[in-house]
Every structure is written in C-alpha cells, then in structure tokens.
Design a protein around this motif. Structure first.
Motif, mmCIF file in Angstrom:
data_model
loop_
_atom_site.group_PDB
_atom_site.id
_atom_site.type_symbol
_atom_site.label_atom_id
_atom_site.label_comp_id
_atom_site.label_asym_id
_atom_site.label_seq_id
_atom_site.Cartn_x
_atom_site.Cartn_y
_atom_site.Cartn_z
ATOM 1 N N ASP A 32 0.758 -1.331 0.044
ATOM 2 C CA ASP A 32 0.028 -0.031 -0.058
ATOM 3 C C ASP A 32 0.830 1.287 -0.067
ATOM 4 O O ASP A 32 1.906 1.110 0.558
ATOM 5 C CB ASP A 32 -0.854 0.016 1.281
ATOM 6 C CG ASP A 32 -2.218 0.992 0.957
ATOM 7 O OD1 ASP A 32 -2.938 0.806 0.440
ATOM 8 O OD2 ASP A 32 -1.732 2.190 1.740
ATOM 9 N N THR A 72 1.454 5.438 0.414
ATOM 10 C CA THR A 72 0.614 6.798 0.835
ATOM 11 C C THR A 72 1.634 7.769 0.314
ATOM 12 O O THR A 72 2.762 7.605 0.472
ATOM 13 C CB THR A 72 0.422 6.893 2.213
ATOM 14 O OG1 THR A 72 -0.676 5.928 2.750
ATOM 15 C CG2 THR A 72 0.126 8.455 2.709
ATOM 16 N N GLY A 96 -3.796 9.150 1.404
ATOM 17 C CA GLY A 96 -3.548 7.772 1.358
ATOM 18 C C GLY A 96 -3.782 7.397 3.108
ATOM 19 O O GLY A 96 -4.132 8.300 3.653
ATOM 20 N N TYR A 97 -3.490 6.177 3.529
ATOM 21 C CA TYR A 97 -3.706 5.910 4.684
ATOM 22 C C TYR A 97 -2.433 6.107 5.744
ATOM 23 O O TYR A 97 -1.332 6.003 5.343
ATOM 24 C CB TYR A 97 -3.769 4.384 5.196
ATOM 25 C CG TYR A 97 -5.003 3.665 4.522
ATOM 26 C CD1 TYR A 97 -6.414 3.980 4.547
ATOM 27 C CD2 TYR A 97 -4.728 2.593 3.391
ATOM 28 C CE1 TYR A 97 -7.439 3.297 4.422
ATOM 29 C CE2 TYR A 97 -6.211 2.061 2.885
ATOM 30 C CZ TYR A 97 -7.112 2.495 3.195
ATOM 31 O OH TYR A 97 -8.418 1.795 2.811
#
Length: 208
Positions: free
Chosen positions: A137, A139, A182-183
């Motif tokens: 993932d 960010t 993003g996270y």
C-alpha cells in the motif's frame, strides 16, 4: 475456523496498530538479512514486498520447526520511504538523517508498506498446508519547506534514528508534514484498513 495470529515484527508501532484494532496476537520476530540486491533497490515497492515476505517466512520456519499443530496466521511487514525512486531506510547517523530530511523538504514522497500474510493449517505435524499473499500500500506524503534550523531542532528530539526516512509521522515528525494522500497507518508501518478489508479471517478475530 479460528486462527492464532503471529506478528513477525518487533516494531512497537505495528504492535500498537494491531492492539488498537482489537486483534489478539503474539510476536515472533526473527533476525533476518535485510540487505537487498541493486535490482531490488531500484524498485522500492518490490523491495518492501521482498522484505515483508522474508520476515514472515522466517517466523513460519520457526513455528514449523517445533512440529506445530493448529491453524495460524503469520503477518510480516516492511516499510520503505521512496524519494524519487531512491529508498530511504533508517539513517546511519545524524549526517545521513540530515541528508534525508533535506531531500524530503518541500517535496512529495511515497511511503510503501508491504504486508505478507501466511496461513498455516496443520491438523497434525505431518499434514501441513501453507499459503501466502503479499500486497503493498502506498501513501503520498507532502513535506513542508524545512529550514536548516527546523531540521536541526527535529533531529535534537532523537526520534529520527530508527525510522525509515528519518522521521516519525506519529510523533513530532508530524509537524514536518504538510499533508498526505492515503492511509496514515501505511506511513506508520501497517495499513490496518487494507489488512482487515482483504483478510476476513483476520477481521473476524477482532475483539469488539
């Protein structure tokens, strides 16, 4: 089927994220070689995936080495800071930390966290099934323009030296950041939102 969950990481930040999510787990953090070949270093996302798999795989080997019987999920993770294709790991010293923060100043960089989830089902020591999946993932993090005094003051706080990219967004390093896309959990080191979404067996173990 109920699984035991093992976190293959000694990171207190990853432990905190799992605890806050209500996930019961134990820790099995093995020493692994985190060196990478030049081809890996040129691909930050693949580098993070490889290290996450390596960490989880080491814990799996340790578990299976004691004739494990049961159902187990092992989670490994690795985070890299990617500044225009260059991987920023943990700084070697204060000068290295300064170099990183100067490069990040006024720019947007990427933080990639890879998570490798391994599932073991062993009804007995001779009958073991094993599968795994690894994802990453990303960010995007925008840094403020930093004056040299800003960098010196931040380094004096002492939180840079065990953090990829030489800053901690969950600490005083948040003051260096202008914004993220993003996270936030990805930047901290464990994208819990995606883990719970993509692995229902883990989400089902949450203590509500």
């Amino acid at each position: 089927m109920d699984f035991e969950i093992v976190l293959a990481s000694a990171s207190p930040r990853r432990r905190d994220i799992l605890e806050q999510a209500g996930i019961p787990f134990t820790v099995c953090a093995s020493d692994v070689d985190e060196s990478l070949e030049p081809d890996d270093l040129a691909q930050p996302v693949e580098a993070a995936k490889k290290l996450a798999q390596r960490k989880a795989g080491a814990a799996v080997q340790e578990v299976l080495g004691v004739d494990y019987v049961g159902s187990l999920i092992v989670i490994g993770a690795d985070t890299v800071v990617d500044c225009r294709g260059e991987i920023f790991g943990k700084p070697k010293d204060a000068e290295d930390a300064k170099r990183m923060l100067r490069r990040l100043s006024g720019r947007t960089h990427q933080v990639h966290t890879a998570v490798s989830v391994w599932m073991i089902h062993a009804p007995n020591a001779e009958d073991v099934s094993l599968g795994y999946r690894t994802f990453s993932d990303t960010t995007h993090v925008r840094f403020k323009e930093l004056a040299e005094r800003d960098i010196e003051d931040y380094l004096a706080q002492g939180e840079s030296f065990d953090k990829a990219g030489a800053y901690a967004i969950q600490g005083r390093g948040a003051a260096l950041v202008e914004g993220i896309e993003g996270y936030r959990s990805t930047v901290v080191g464990f994208p819990i939102e995606r883990v719970l979404d993509e692995f229902p067996d883990i989400a089902r173990m949450r203590r509500m």
